[in-house]
Design a protein around this motif. Structure first.
Motif, PDB file in Angstrom:
ATOM      1  N   UNK A   1      45.338  25.822-113.006  1.00  0.00           N
ATOM      2  CA  UNK A   1      44.384  25.763-114.158  1.00  0.00           C
ATOM      3  C   UNK A   1      43.883  26.213-115.083  1.00  0.00           C
ATOM      4  N   UNK A   2      45.185  26.563-115.837  1.00  0.00           N
ATOM      5  CA  UNK A   2      45.567  26.618-117.332  1.00  0.00           C
ATOM      6  C   UNK A   2      45.067  28.263-117.629  1.00  0.00           C
ATOM      7  N   UNK A   3      45.121  29.036-117.051  1.00  0.00           N
ATOM      8  CA  UNK A   3      44.515  30.505-116.761  1.00  0.00           C
ATOM      9  C   UNK A   3      44.904  31.344-116.171  1.00  0.00           C
ATOM     10  N   UNK A   4      44.685  33.019-116.541  1.00  0.00           N
ATOM     11  CA  UNK A   4      44.778  34.091-115.533  1.00  0.00           C
ATOM     12  C   UNK A   4      43.531  33.989-114.811  1.00  0.00           C
ATOM     13  N   UNK A   5      43.634  34.558-113.839  1.00  0.00           N
ATOM     14  CA  UNK A   5      42.502  34.566-113.097  1.00  0.00           C
ATOM     15  C   UNK A   5      42.147  36.062-113.445  1.00  0.00           C
ATOM     16  N   UNK A   6      41.260  36.920-113.018  1.00  0.00           N
ATOM     17  CA  UNK A   6      40.380  37.857-113.738  1.00  0.00           C
ATOM     18  C   UNK A   6      40.233  39.015-112.197  1.00  0.00           C
ATOM     19  N   UNK A   7      40.148  40.551-112.592  1.00  0.00           N
ATOM     20  CA  UNK A   7      40.365  40.963-111.942  1.00  0.00           C
ATOM     21  C   UNK A   7      39.627  41.332-110.991  1.00  0.00           C
ATOM     22  N   UNK A   8      37.762  40.992-111.354  1.00  0.00           N
ATOM     23  CA  UNK A   8      36.651  40.475-111.085  1.00  0.00           C
ATOM     24  C   UNK A   8      36.939  39.476-109.989  1.00  0.00           C
ATOM     25  N   UNK A   9      37.301  38.908-110.037  1.00  0.00           N
ATOM     26  CA  UNK A   9      37.428  37.174-109.244  1.00  0.00           C
ATOM     27  C   UNK A   9      39.035  37.996-107.532  1.00  0.00           C
ATOM     28  N   UNK A  10      39.472  38.294-108.152  1.00  0.00           N
ATOM     29  CA  UNK A  10      40.457  38.831-106.964  1.00  0.00           C
ATOM     30  C   UNK A  10      39.281  40.153-106.405  1.00  0.00           C
ATOM     31  N   UNK A  11      38.151  40.913-106.838  1.00  0.00           N
ATOM     32  CA  UNK A  11      38.429  41.838-106.531  1.00  0.00           C
ATOM     33  C   UNK A  11      36.642  41.190-105.558  1.00  0.00           C
ATOM     34  N   UNK A  12      35.811  40.109-105.438  1.00  0.00           N
ATOM     35  CA  UNK A  12      36.012  39.330-104.682  1.00  0.00           C
ATOM     36  C   UNK A  12      36.783  38.784-104.200  1.00  0.00           C
ATOM     37  N   UNK A  13      37.348  38.770-103.711  1.00  0.00           N
ATOM     38  CA  UNK A  13      38.582  38.278-102.431  1.00  0.00           C
ATOM     39  C   UNK A  13      38.297  39.032-101.847  1.00  0.00           C
ATOM     40  N   UNK A  14      38.742  40.198-102.289  1.00  0.00           N
ATOM     41  CA  UNK A  14      38.993  41.579-101.978  1.00  0.00           C
ATOM     42  C   UNK A  14      38.175  41.736-100.712  1.00  0.00           C
ATOM     43  N   UNK A  15      36.470  42.282-101.385  1.00  0.00           N
ATOM     44  CA  UNK A  15      35.201  42.305-100.623  1.00  0.00           C
ATOM     45  C   UNK A  15      34.804  41.506 -99.587  1.00  0.00           C
ATOM     46  N   UNK A  16      35.554  40.651 -99.822  1.00  0.00           N
ATOM     47  CA  UNK A  16      34.300  39.278 -98.963  1.00  0.00           C
ATOM     48  C   UNK A  16      35.807  39.976 -97.918  1.00  0.00           C
ATOM     49  N   UNK A  17      37.095  39.936 -97.827  1.00  0.00           N
ATOM     50  CA  UNK A  17      37.500  40.340 -96.836  1.00  0.00           C
ATOM     51  C   UNK A  17      37.693  41.858 -95.395  1.00  0.00           C
ATOM     52  N   UNK A  18      36.727  42.102 -96.656  1.00  0.00           N
ATOM     53  CA  UNK A  18      36.518  43.721 -96.150  1.00  0.00           C
ATOM     54  C   UNK A  18      34.841  43.456 -95.537  1.00  0.00           C
ATOM     55  N   UNK A  19      33.960  41.969 -96.123  1.00  0.00           N
ATOM     56  CA  UNK A  19      33.340  42.347 -95.168  1.00  0.00           C
ATOM     57  C   UNK A  19      32.283  42.077 -93.919  1.00  0.00           C
ATOM     58  N   UNK A  20      31.411  42.698 -93.406  1.00  0.00           N
ATOM     59  CA  UNK A  20      30.952  42.563 -91.848  1.00  0.00           C
ATOM     60  C   UNK A  20      31.334  41.504 -91.423  1.00  0.00           C
ATOM     61  N   UNK A  21      30.212  40.030 -92.854  1.00  0.00           N
ATOM     62  CA  UNK A  21      31.003  38.802 -92.637  1.00  0.00           C
ATOM     63  C   UNK A  21      32.031  38.243 -92.402  1.00  0.00           C
ATOM     64  N   UNK A  22      32.942  38.614 -92.741  1.00  0.00           N
ATOM     65  CA  UNK A  22      33.987  39.281 -92.065  1.00  0.00           C
ATOM     66  C   UNK A  22      34.409  39.323 -90.797  1.00  0.00           C
ATOM     67  N   UNK A  23      33.935  39.607 -89.659  1.00  0.00           N
ATOM     68  CA  UNK A  23      33.714  40.404 -89.003  1.00  0.00           C
ATOM     69  C   UNK A  23      34.648  39.512 -87.660  1.00  0.00           C
ATOM     70  N   UNK A  24      35.024  38.417 -88.589  1.00  0.00           N
ATOM     71  CA  UNK A  24      36.373  37.545 -86.953  1.00  0.00           C
ATOM     72  C   UNK A  24      37.714  37.183 -87.829  1.00  0.00           C
ATOM     73  N   UNK A  25      37.980  38.062 -89.166  1.00  0.00           N
ATOM     74  CA  UNK A  25      38.904  37.783 -89.891  1.00  0.00           C
ATOM     75  C   UNK A  25      40.177  38.754 -90.144  1.00  0.00           C
ATOM     76  N   UNK A  26      40.752  38.406 -89.565  1.00  0.00           N
ATOM     77  CA  UNK A  26      42.240  39.681 -89.617  1.00  0.00           C
ATOM     78  C   UNK A  26      43.359  39.250 -89.351  1.00  0.00           C
ATOM     79  N   UNK A  27      44.504  39.584 -89.918  1.00  0.00           N
ATOM     80  CA  UNK A  27      45.769  38.803 -90.308  1.00  0.00           C
ATOM     81  C   UNK A  27      45.580  37.425 -91.085  1.00  0.00           C
TER      82      UNK A  27
END
Length: 250
Positions: A206-232
């Protein structure tokens, strides 16, 4: 109403960079959040700073106990604390190998071990580990760091298997090179910081560094109750670095 209303989260390395960004997003979505860090005093409200050294079992045990004392429960653990290392296998001595693994790998084990009794009581229990694209792609001058993050990836899958019956999901996120204070310190040490930044940006499709906020979005999604079927699950937030093979621009 936020998706994390009523839930309590603990984020290691939560006083800066990706950890602070994840803690802030969790709080904005309704969680009560403790930032476990060596330097917790400057964590902004409503986040709560808790002193924690992930290389010291007594410190870890006390920190997790303090989170539960303050909030009465623990539902989400983000194992984000980590340190970097540069060089080939010839460039770091045994003490440095032990130091990096103690923080990046054994630190996850210590904090997770202390948190497990409380997570087992949660209806929305989840652990998210901050891994790295270095776990899955060969990156020059990152032998020790890559080895530690490869161990984090394997540990994530093993924990997901071990704790499925406990009702605890375990996932990880793979940041690419992120625009964080740690990367900033690496750039400051470079002979030509601007040239080094351009090289790091060019390495990601993509030609740029990723931001801390973008990584955090991924963390929050994986942690969310809405991702209850996601493990491993391993989620790349790396600007395409892992999976894209683009033709050079002419």
């Amino acid at each position: 109403m936020g998706e994390f209303d009523g839930l309590v989260a603990a984020v290691t390395g939560g006083a800066s960079g990706i950890g602070l960004a994840a803690a802030g997003q969790l709080a904005r979505q309704g969680a009560r959040v403790a930032c476990l860090d060596l330097k917790p005093d400057d964590v902004p409200a409503p986040l709560v700073g808790v002193a924690c050294d992930v290389t010291d079992d007594a410190s870890v045990t006390a920190a997790v106990a303090e989170v539960v004392r303050r909030f009465g429960r623990l539902d989400v653990l983000v194992n984000n604390a980590g340190i970097g290392a540069q060089g080939t296998v010839a460039d770091n001595d045994d003490d440095e190998w032990h130091r990096v693994f103690d923080v990046n790998v054994v630190g996850i084990a210590r904090v997770s071990r202390a948190a497990l009794p409380h997570l087992r009581q949660s209806p929305s229990a989840v652990i998210v580990n901050t891994c790295s694209v270095a776990a899955t792609a060969g990156i020059p001058q990152r032998a020790l760091y890559s080895a530690s993050k490869g161990a984090v990836r394997a540990l994530t899958f093993a924990m997901a298997a071990d704790h499925l019956e406990d009702g605890i999901r375990v996932n990880c996120v793979h940041p690419g090179t992120a625009d964080t204070p740690w990367v900033g310190r690496l750039l400051d040490k470079a002979e030509d910081p601007e040239a080094e930044r351009r090289a790091l940006e060019a390495r990601q499709p993509m030609g740029r560094l990723v931001s801390a906020e973008e990584v955090a979005q991924g963390i929050v999604y994986l942690a969310s109750p809405g991702a209850a079927a996601s493990t491993a699950v391993e989620l790349c937030v790396d600007g395409g670095m892992q999976n894209l093979r683009l033709r050079p621009k002419s």
